[in-house]
Design an enzyme around this catalytic site. Structure first.
Site, PDB file in Angstrom:
ATOM      1  CB  CYS A 260       5.347   2.383   7.687  1.00 24.88           C
ATOM      2  SG  CYS A 260       4.774   3.851   6.831  1.00 24.88           S
ATOM      3  CG  LEU A 261       6.543   1.214   1.793  1.00 21.99           C
ATOM      4  CD1 LEU A 261       6.153   1.361   0.503  1.00 21.99           C
ATOM      5  CD2 LEU A 261       7.704   0.017   1.627  1.00 21.99           C
TER       6      LEU A 261
ATOM      7  CD  GLN B 226       3.101   5.804   3.122  1.00 27.42           C
ATOM      8  OE1 GLN B 226       2.221   5.334   2.298  1.00 27.42           O
ATOM      9  NE2 GLN B 226       4.242   5.160   3.310  1.00 27.42           N
TER      10      GLN B 226
ATOM     11  N   GLY C  91       0.681  -1.007  -0.073  1.00 29.62           N
ATOM     12  CA  GLY C  91      -0.166  -0.012  -0.092  1.00 29.62           C
ATOM     13  C   GLY C  91       0.871   1.127  -0.154  1.00 29.62           C
TER      14      GLY C  91
ATOM     15  CG  HIS D 240      -0.394   0.941   7.224  1.00 31.67           C
ATOM     16  ND1 HIS D 240       0.697   0.667   8.435  1.00 31.67           N
ATOM     17  CD2 HIS D 240       0.254   1.770   6.625  1.00 31.67           C
ATOM     18  CE1 HIS D 240       1.796   1.053   7.861  1.00 31.67           C
ATOM     19  NE2 HIS D 240       1.558   1.892   7.005  1.00 31.67           N
ATOM     20  CD  GLU D 241      -0.977   2.242   2.959  1.00 25.38           C
ATOM     21  OE1 GLU D 241      -0.698   3.472   2.479  1.00 25.38           O
ATOM     22  OE2 GLU D 241      -0.220   1.344   3.054  1.00 25.38           O
TER      23      GLU D 241
ATOM     24  CG  HIS E  53       0.079   6.733   5.604  1.00 22.60           C
ATOM     25  ND1 HIS E  53       1.123   7.137   6.355  1.00 22.60           N
ATOM     26  CD2 HIS E  53       0.503   5.392   5.515  1.00 22.60           C
ATOM     27  CE1 HIS E  53       2.167   6.221   6.476  1.00 22.60           C
ATOM     28  NE2 HIS E  53       1.779   4.990   5.807  1.00 22.60           N
TER      29      HIS E  53
END
Length: 214
Positions: free
Chosen positions: A126-127, A73, A68, A168-169, A172
């Site tokens: 997480c990226l 991000q 995702g 999670h997304e 963000h």
């Protein structure tokens, strides 16, 4: 609450991001864009530019790799995210975590609410927080509402790992990182994860590191 900006400035920002080929740079924790929250998408990008931006998010997610990626991000404060999970995991892990393959899809103006009281806790990364993972207890099932990239309504119930991804997304887009919801004592480097915590569930990690699971 997002900082108000004109449509032209957002479009110009995205055009500038897309000026070079390949994956977009991923913003790391500490950058204010990850904490501001986002503007609701209401046409700030014309359809052609939106399509190009969505494709760039897809390419960047795949290259990372991740399951995702949210617009903040890559530095863009719009309420847009993409998800996709080929779920290339052993059967034991797939069953324990409820991890099912998810096709590529775009989430526009998403929000979620829990379906039932059940919660599930697993390691999550997480990226935008590279090199670390931690256990996060999340709703086991959620109802996601919003739109797709064509403006069609989305109203769907997600369970298991897909529910974790959409939470999670969407978080963000509200300026929330997974670390805000994580069990601090579970924080582990990727090296420690590979060496110690590859089990399907985090029960052994909870005993060894001294934290509680729901």
């Amino acid at each position: 609450m997002a900082t108000p900006r004109g449509h032209a400035s957002l479009a110009e920002q995205v055009e500038e991001l897309l000026a070079t080929d390949g994956p977009l740079p991923i913003v790391a924790a500490g950058d204010p864009v990850l904490r501001r929250g986002t503007e609701r998408f209401d046409g700030q990008l014309d359809p052609a530019l939106l399509a190009r931006f969505v494709e760039a998010l897809r390419v960047t997610m795949h290259a990372a790799p991740g399951v995702g990626l949210a617009a903040p991000q890559v530095g863009v404060g719009l309420r847009i995210a993409v998800i996709e999970d080929p779920a290339p995991v052993p059967e034991e892990i797939r069953v324990a975590r409820g991890r099912e393959r998810q096709p590529f899809r775009v989430l526009v103006n998403p929000s979620y609410e829990p379906v039932g009281p059940a919660r599930a806790a697993f390691f999550e990364g997480c990226l935008s927080v590279p090199g670390w993972q931690a256990v996060v207890a999340r709703h086991a099932q959620v109802r996601l509402t919003g739109e797709d990239e064509y403006g069609r309504p989305v109203d769907e119930v997600f369970s298991g790992w897909p529910a974790r991804i959409v939470q999670h997304e969407t978080d963000h887009l509200d300026g929330t990182l997974y670390l805000d919801r994580a069990e601090p004592r579970s924080l582990s480097s990727n090296e420690a994860m590979a060496r110690l915590w590859t089990q399907p569930t985090p029960e052994e990690a909870a005993r060894a590191l001294g934290f509680r699971l729901p």
